[in-house]
Write a protein that holds these residues in place. Structure first.
Motif, PDB file in Angstrom:
ATOM      1  N   UNK A  14      -1.047  12.162 -24.572  1.00 57.52           N
ATOM      2  CA  UNK A  14       0.378  12.349 -24.871  1.00 57.52           C
ATOM      3  C   UNK A  14       0.600  13.708 -25.537  1.00 57.52           C
ATOM      4  N   UNK A  15      -0.271  14.088 -26.458  1.00 55.28           N
ATOM      5  CA  UNK A  15      -0.116  15.372 -27.129  1.00 55.28           C
ATOM      6  C   UNK A  15      -0.241  16.526 -26.138  1.00 55.28           C
ATOM      7  N   UNK A  16      -1.193  16.433 -25.218  1.00 56.44           N
ATOM      8  CA  UNK A  16      -1.342  17.471 -24.198  1.00 56.44           C
ATOM      9  C   UNK A  16      -0.110  17.523 -23.306  1.00 56.44           C
ATOM     10  N   UNK A  25       0.018  12.790 -17.377  1.00 58.87           N
ATOM     11  CA  UNK A  25      -1.242  13.260 -17.968  1.00 58.87           C
ATOM     12  C   UNK A  25      -2.053  14.114 -16.988  1.00 58.87           C
ATOM     13  N   UNK A  26      -2.048  13.741 -15.705  1.00 59.61           N
ATOM     14  CA  UNK A  26      -2.783  14.524 -14.718  1.00 59.61           C
ATOM     15  C   UNK A  26      -2.238  15.947 -14.616  1.00 59.61           C
ATOM     16  N   UNK A  27      -0.914  16.071 -14.683  1.00 56.53           N
ATOM     17  CA  UNK A  27      -0.295  17.391 -14.589  1.00 56.53           C
ATOM     18  C   UNK A  27      -0.504  18.208 -15.858  1.00 56.53           C
ATOM     19  N   UNK A  28      -0.796  17.566 -16.964  1.00 55.83           N
ATOM     20  CA  UNK A  28      -0.937  18.264 -18.240  1.00 55.83           C
ATOM     21  C   UNK A  28      -2.350  18.752 -18.500  1.00 55.83           C
ATOM     22  N   UNK A  33      -6.802  22.814 -19.784  1.00 65.02           N
ATOM     23  CA  UNK A  33      -8.198  23.226 -19.610  1.00 65.02           C
ATOM     24  C   UNK A  33      -8.255  24.673 -19.135  1.00 65.02           C
ATOM     25  N   UNK A  34      -7.391  25.034 -18.194  1.00 65.46           N
ATOM     26  CA  UNK A  34      -7.377  26.417 -17.697  1.00 65.46           C
ATOM     27  C   UNK A  34      -7.023  27.398 -18.821  1.00 65.46           C
ATOM     28  N   UNK A  35      -6.071  27.034 -19.679  1.00 64.32           N
ATOM     29  CA  UNK A  35      -5.703  27.884 -20.805  1.00 64.32           C
ATOM     30  C   UNK A  35      -6.874  28.035 -21.768  1.00 64.32           C
ATOM     31  N   UNK A  36      -7.557  26.938 -22.031  1.00 59.18           N
ATOM     32  CA  UNK A  36      -8.713  26.980 -22.932  1.00 59.18           C
ATOM     33  C   UNK A  36      -9.792  27.901 -22.366  1.00 59.18           C
ATOM     34  N   UNK A  37     -10.039  27.801 -21.076  1.00 56.78           N
ATOM     35  CA  UNK A  37     -11.051  28.649 -20.441  1.00 56.78           C
ATOM     36  C   UNK A  37     -10.632  30.115 -20.482  1.00 56.78           C
ATOM     37  N   UNK A  38      -9.370  30.396 -20.239  1.00 55.61           N
ATOM     38  CA  UNK A  38      -8.886  31.775 -20.266  1.00 55.61           C
ATOM     39  C   UNK A  38      -9.030  32.368 -21.667  1.00 55.61           C
ATOM     40  N   UNK A  39      -8.726  31.571 -22.677  1.00 57.08           N
ATOM     41  CA  UNK A  39      -8.895  32.047 -24.055  1.00 57.08           C
ATOM     42  C   UNK A  39     -10.352  32.368 -24.333  1.00 57.08           C
TER      43      UNK A  39
END
Length: 66
Positions: A14-16, A25-28, A33-39
């Motif tokens: 829910x937070x994500x 949730x699937x769309x979130x 994850x992609x943002x985390x990897x980019x960071x």
């Protein structure tokens, strides 16, 4: 692309969803994850640039005072 199923705690899902601004949730999870990897990649690039700069400074001969 191969898909993977991942189980998450409901509160985390829910937070994500809220942070991503989506209703599923699937769309979130994928953008999170992609943002985390980019960071991580940006951090690695900054650290590599800093290390390279330090190597240049450390590689110069030092003047001996005496």
């Amino acid at each position: 692309m191969v898909k993977v199923t991942v189980s998450l705690d409901a509160e985390l899902a829910v937070e994500v969803m809220v942070l991503a601004g989506v209703g599923s949730p699937q769309d979130a999870v994928e953008p999170a994850v992609r943002d985390h990897m980019a960071r991580g990649h940006r951090t690695e690039a900054r650290a590599a640039a800093r290390d390279d700069a330090l190597r240049e400074v450390d590689g110069k001969p030092r003047d001996v005072e005496g």
